[in-house]
Scaffold this motif. Structure first.
Motif, PDB file in Angstrom:
ATOM      1  N   GLY A   1       0.770  10.456  -8.806  1.00 42.74           N
ATOM      2  CA  GLY A   1       0.798  11.313  -7.638  1.00 42.74           C
ATOM      3  C   GLY A   1      -0.152  12.494  -7.749  1.00 42.74           C
ATOM      4  O   GLY A   1      -0.691  12.962  -6.748  1.00 42.74           O
TER       5      GLY A   1
ATOM      6  N   TRP B   1       4.824   7.874 -12.328  1.00 40.81           N
ATOM      7  CA  TRP B   1       4.605   8.157 -10.911  1.00 40.81           C
ATOM      8  C   TRP B   1       4.189   9.597 -10.667  1.00 40.81           C
ATOM      9  O   TRP B   1       3.417   9.881  -9.763  1.00 40.81           O
TER      10      TRP B   1
ATOM     11  N   GLY C   1      -5.616   2.483  -8.189  1.00 36.99           N
ATOM     12  CA  GLY C   1      -6.053   3.598  -7.365  1.00 36.99           C
ATOM     13  C   GLY C   1      -7.455   4.014  -7.784  1.00 36.99           C
ATOM     14  O   GLY C   1      -8.006   3.472  -8.741  1.00 36.99           O
TER      15      GLY C   1
ATOM     16  N   HIS D   1       0.888  -1.169   0.000  1.00 39.59           N
ATOM     17  CA  HIS D   1       0.000   0.000   0.000  1.00 39.59           C
ATOM     18  C   HIS D   1       0.923   1.215   0.000  1.00 39.59           C
ATOM     19  O   HIS D   1       1.763   1.361   0.887  1.00 39.59           O
ATOM     20  N   LEU D   2       0.782   2.048  -0.997  1.00 34.73           N
ATOM     21  CA  LEU D   2       1.692   3.173  -1.168  1.00 34.73           C
ATOM     22  C   LEU D   2       0.909   4.477  -1.219  1.00 34.73           C
ATOM     23  O   LEU D   2       0.064   4.669  -2.101  1.00 34.73           O
ATOM     24  N   GLY D   3       1.150   5.351  -0.243  1.00 34.36           N
ATOM     25  CA  GLY D   3       0.569   6.686  -0.251  1.00 34.36           C
ATOM     26  C   GLY D   3       1.351   7.565  -1.218  1.00 34.36           C
ATOM     27  O   GLY D   3       2.580   7.526  -1.231  1.00 34.36           O
ATOM     28  N   LEU D   4       0.650   8.338  -2.007  1.00 40.07           N
ATOM     29  CA  LEU D   4       1.299   9.165  -3.030  1.00 40.07           C
ATOM     30  C   LEU D   4       1.222  10.657  -2.730  1.00 40.07           C
ATOM     31  O   LEU D   4       1.620  11.475  -3.549  1.00 40.07           O
ATOM     32  N   GLY D   5       0.727  11.007  -1.551  1.00 36.19           N
ATOM     33  CA  GLY D   5       0.548  12.410  -1.205  1.00 36.19           C
ATOM     34  C   GLY D   5       1.818  13.233  -1.238  1.00 36.19           C
ATOM     35  O   GLY D   5       1.779  14.435  -1.492  1.00 36.19           O
TER      36      GLY D   5
ATOM     37  N   GLU E   1      -2.639   0.499  -4.468  1.00 29.51           N
ATOM     38  CA  GLU E   1      -2.206  -0.845  -4.138  1.00 29.51           C
ATOM     39  C   GLU E   1      -1.243  -1.220  -5.256  1.00 29.51           C
ATOM     40  O   GLU E   1      -1.503  -0.933  -6.435  1.00 29.51           O
TER      41      GLU E   1
ATOM     42  N   PRO F   1      -4.618   9.568  -4.260  1.00 28.47           N
ATOM     43  CA  PRO F   1      -3.909   9.729  -2.989  1.00 28.47           C
ATOM     44  C   PRO F   1      -3.094   8.504  -2.585  1.00 28.47           C
ATOM     45  O   PRO F   1      -2.096   8.623  -1.890  1.00 28.47           O
ATOM     46  N   ASP F   2      -3.518   7.318  -3.059  1.00 23.51           N
ATOM     47  CA  ASP F   2      -2.815   6.087  -2.693  1.00 23.51           C
ATOM     48  C   ASP F   2      -3.081   5.011  -3.732  1.00 23.51           C
ATOM     49  O   ASP F   2      -4.000   5.128  -4.531  1.00 23.51           O
TER      50      ASP F   2
END
Length: 123
Positions: free
Chosen positions: A83, A79, A102, A59-63, A90, A87-88
């Protein structure tokens, strides 16, 4: 064919396509209902199927990506696009490719599942 089966078929088509210059494919998958709740539910269901194939996702947050880019850090495609859009995600790694899911809000205020297949490592 169910909505989930169509999503899996679309994802498999993206995974099988050769890459052009950018090294990634992006697609929006329409949920049965364009509400945020339905899009999240379908992302969760699709993620469950992918977990069965490739194991648990990251799980990757992209904020932080837009902030990092604003400070001058180079964020590679796709990316930077992800971004700015979600916001995030999988994220799975399978057969030399990253697969990201997302939920994005469209200009029409609808929600869709955003799928990215790429060879570019996350920043």
């Amino acid at each position: 064919m169910t909505t989930l089966a169509r999503h899996v078929a679309a994802l498999d088509l993206l995974r099988g396509r050769p890459f052009r210059d950018g090294g990634h494919h992006l697609a929006e998958l329409a949920p049965a209902d364009p509400s945020e709740e339905q899009a999240e539910a379908e992302r969760t269901a699709l993620g469950g199927l992918l977990t069965g194939r490739w194991g648990p996702p990251q799980h990757l947050g992209l904020g932080s990506i837009p902030l990092r880019a604003a400070r001058g850090e180079h964020i590679p495609r796709p990316w930077d696009l992800l971004g700015d859009a979600v916001p995030d995600i999988e994220l799975w790694r399978a057969e030399g490719r990253w697969i990201a899911l997302g939920v994005v809000r469209t200009a029409q205020d609808e929600h869709r599942i955003l799928v990215c297949v790429t060879t570019v490592d996350p920043p």
